[in-house]
Design an enzyme around this catalytic site. Structure first.
Site, PDB file in Angstrom:
ATOM      1  N   ASP A  98      60.627  69.129  47.492  1.00  0.00           N
ATOM      2  CA  ASP A  98      60.261  68.759  48.861  1.00  0.00           C
ATOM      3  C   ASP A  98      58.812  68.296  48.951  1.00  0.00           C
ATOM      4  O   ASP A  98      58.492  67.305  49.624  1.00  0.00           O
ATOM      5  CB  ASP A  98      60.455  69.956  49.797  1.00  0.00           C
ATOM      6  CG  ASP A  98      61.890  70.144  50.249  1.00  0.00           C
ATOM      7  OD1 ASP A  98      62.709  69.233  50.047  1.00  0.00           O
ATOM      8  OD2 ASP A  98      62.189  71.215  50.816  1.00  0.00           O
ATOM      9  N   HIS A 154      57.114  71.612  55.312  1.00  0.00           N
ATOM     10  CA  HIS A 154      56.973  70.191  55.638  1.00  0.00           C
ATOM     11  C   HIS A 154      55.784  69.978  56.586  1.00  0.00           C
ATOM     12  O   HIS A 154      55.034  69.012  56.457  1.00  0.00           O
ATOM     13  CB  HIS A 154      58.245  69.660  56.303  1.00  0.00           C
ATOM     14  CG  HIS A 154      59.451  69.715  55.425  1.00  0.00           C
ATOM     15  ND1 HIS A 154      59.511  69.109  54.190  1.00  0.00           N
ATOM     16  CD2 HIS A 154      60.666  70.302  55.598  1.00  0.00           C
ATOM     17  CE1 HIS A 154      60.692  69.310  53.644  1.00  0.00           C
ATOM     18  NE2 HIS A 154      61.402  70.031  54.473  1.00  0.00           N
ATOM     19  N   HIS A 204      63.021  73.822  44.281  1.00  0.00           N
ATOM     20  CA  HIS A 204      63.356  72.915  45.381  1.00  0.00           C
ATOM     21  C   HIS A 204      62.155  72.698  46.298  1.00  0.00           C
ATOM     22  O   HIS A 204      61.984  71.599  46.842  1.00  0.00           O
ATOM     23  CB  HIS A 204      64.543  73.431  46.189  1.00  0.00           C
ATOM     24  CG  HIS A 204      64.931  72.453  47.262  1.00  0.00           C
ATOM     25  ND1 HIS A 204      65.670  71.320  47.005  1.00  0.00           N
ATOM     26  CD2 HIS A 204      64.611  72.399  48.590  1.00  0.00           C
ATOM     27  CE1 HIS A 204      65.816  70.634  48.116  1.00  0.00           C
ATOM     28  NE2 HIS A 204      65.179  71.265  49.091  1.00  0.00           N
ATOM     29  N   HIS A 250      64.099  64.325  50.226  1.00  0.00           N
ATOM     30  CA  HIS A 250      64.737  64.346  48.901  1.00  0.00           C
ATOM     31  C   HIS A 250      64.777  62.941  48.300  1.00  0.00           C
ATOM     32  O   HIS A 250      64.500  62.751  47.111  1.00  0.00           O
ATOM     33  CB  HIS A 250      66.149  64.916  48.991  1.00  0.00           C
ATOM     34  CG  HIS A 250      66.205  66.306  49.530  1.00  0.00           C
ATOM     35  ND1 HIS A 250      67.382  66.912  49.923  1.00  0.00           N
ATOM     36  CD2 HIS A 250      65.228  67.220  49.759  1.00  0.00           C
ATOM     37  CE1 HIS A 250      67.122  68.132  50.360  1.00  0.00           C
ATOM     38  NE2 HIS A 250      65.820  68.335  50.277  1.00  0.00           N
TER      39      HIS A 250
END
Length: 295
Positions: free
Chosen positions: A237, A260, A233, A76
Site C-alpha cells: 500500500d 493511506h 501488504h 494496489h
C-alpha cells in the site's frame, strides 16, 4: 536511463471491492512526461494520479476532481506500476473504482508482464530526498529519509492473536517486489466486514480477495501466503500511495501503524518545502550515482 511506458495495450476484468460488480480495466501506452492518468470511460473524464488529486484516504486512496468524478482503491494498481518502473501509462476504467482482483497487486503485475515495457525518448526523472520528513498522529508515524537505495521499514501492531506486532524491512527492487510484496493481500476482520456491508460498502469483498479473520482464526481455507502477509501488504500500500509523487523516490520510508491518510500527508509535506527534495534527470552525469537503485 529513459522514461518508460508499456509496449502494448492490455485488458482485464475484476470485481469492484465496494459495489461488487465487474469492472473492465484497460492499460494503454502514454507518451513521455504525461505521468499516470486514469480515464473514466463511463463518464469521459481523465484524472491524473498526483497528490493534489487525492480527495479521500479513509479506507483506500481515492483521486477525483472538483466535478465529483473520482476513482477509488487505486493503491494496489499504482504499487505495481511504480515497482515496474513505469513512468507514463493510461488506465481506462468503466466504474468509479479499480478492480480489487485477489486483494494484492500480483494480477496487475501479470498484466504489466503481458504488456511489456517500452523506453521513451526522454530522460527518467527521480525525486531525491534531501531532508527527513515525518508525519505523526499520536504513536503512529510515517517518515522519509535520505538514502542511496530505497528501503521500506514497516511495523504494525494489532490486538489480534494472529497478527500482534510485525515488522518487515524491504530493500526495493522490481524482482524482490514481485517475490516478497506483490502477493500480499489486503486483510480485514469479520466484524468490520459485516458492518461495512450493512452500509452498502465492501459488497465485493470475499475470501477470494482478502484475508478475513474472526476473533481467533483466519477464515480463508488456504491460509496465509506469507507468515507476515499483513505487514507486507502495508508495504504494498505504501509503495502505491507514495507513487502519486509522479516519479520514483530515492529515500528510506519508515512507518509505525501508518495509513493511506498519513502517506498522503507525507507526500504533501515533502512537496511543501523545496529543501526536502531535488528532482534529478538520469542523464549521463547522474546515471552512475542513482541508476542502480532503479535498475
Amino acid at each position: 536511463m529513459k522514461q518508460t511506458t508499456i509496449a502494448k495495450r492490455v485488458e482485464g476484468v475484476g470485481i469492484g471491492l465496494h459495489k461488487g460488480e465487474p469492472i473492465n480495466i484497460i492499460l494503454e501506452p502514454l507518451d513521455a512526461n504525461l505521468g499516470i492518468v486514469f480515464y473514466r470511460k463511463d463518464v469521459g473524464v481523465s484524472i491524473k494520479a498526483e497528490p493534489k488529486s487525492v480527495i479521500n484516504t479513509q479506507m483506500a486512496t481515492v483521486i477525483g476532481n472538483d466535478k465529483g468524478v473520482y476513482v477509488s482503491t487505486i493503491e494496489h494498481l499504482m504499487s505495481a506500476i511504480s515497482s515496474y518502473g513505469i513512468d507514463n501509462i493510461r488506465i481506462i476504467l468503466d466504474a468509479n473504482e479499480a478492480p480489487v482482483m485477489d486483494g494484492s497487486s500480483v494480477s496487475f503485475c501479470m498484466m504489466l508482464d503481458e504488456a511489456g515495457i517500452k523506453e521513451l525518448d526522454a530522460p527518467k526523472k527521480i525525486i531525491v530526498i534531501k531532508d527527513e520528513v515525518e508525519i505523526r498522529e499520536g504513536k503512529k508515524f510515517v517518515k522519509i529519509s535520505p538514502s542511496n537505495s530505497p528501503k521500506f521499514d514497516y511495523t504494525i501492531k494489532f490486538d489480534h492473536p494472529l497478527i500482534g506486532t510485525q515488522r518487515y524491512v524491504f530493500e526495493f527492487s522490481k524482482k524482490k517486489y514481485i517475490e516478497e510484496i506483490s502477493k500480499a493481500r489486503t486483510f480485514g476482520f469479520l466484524k468490520d466486514v459485516q458492518m461495512l456491508r450493512a452500509n452498502n460498502l465492501a459488497l465485493g469483498g470475499s475470501l477470494e480477495n482478502a484475508v478475513v479473520m474472526d476473533d481467533f482464526s483466519i477464515l480463508n481455507p488456504e491460509g496465509l501466503r506469507y507468515k507476515d502477509e499483513f505487514v507486507r501488504h502495508k508495504i504494498l500500500d505504501a509503495i502505491g500511495d507514495l507513487s502519486l509523487m509522479g516519479m520514483p523516490i530515492l529515500g528510506d520510508y519508515t512507518s509505525f501503524a501508518g495509513s493511506h491518510k498519513l502517506n498522503h500527508e507525507l507526500t504533501l509535506a515533502i512537496l511543501a518545502d523545496a529543501k526536502n527534495f531535488e528532482v534529478v534527470e538520469l542523464n549521463r552525469s547522474a546515471l552512475k550515482e542513482y541508476a542502480k537503485a532503479f535498475a
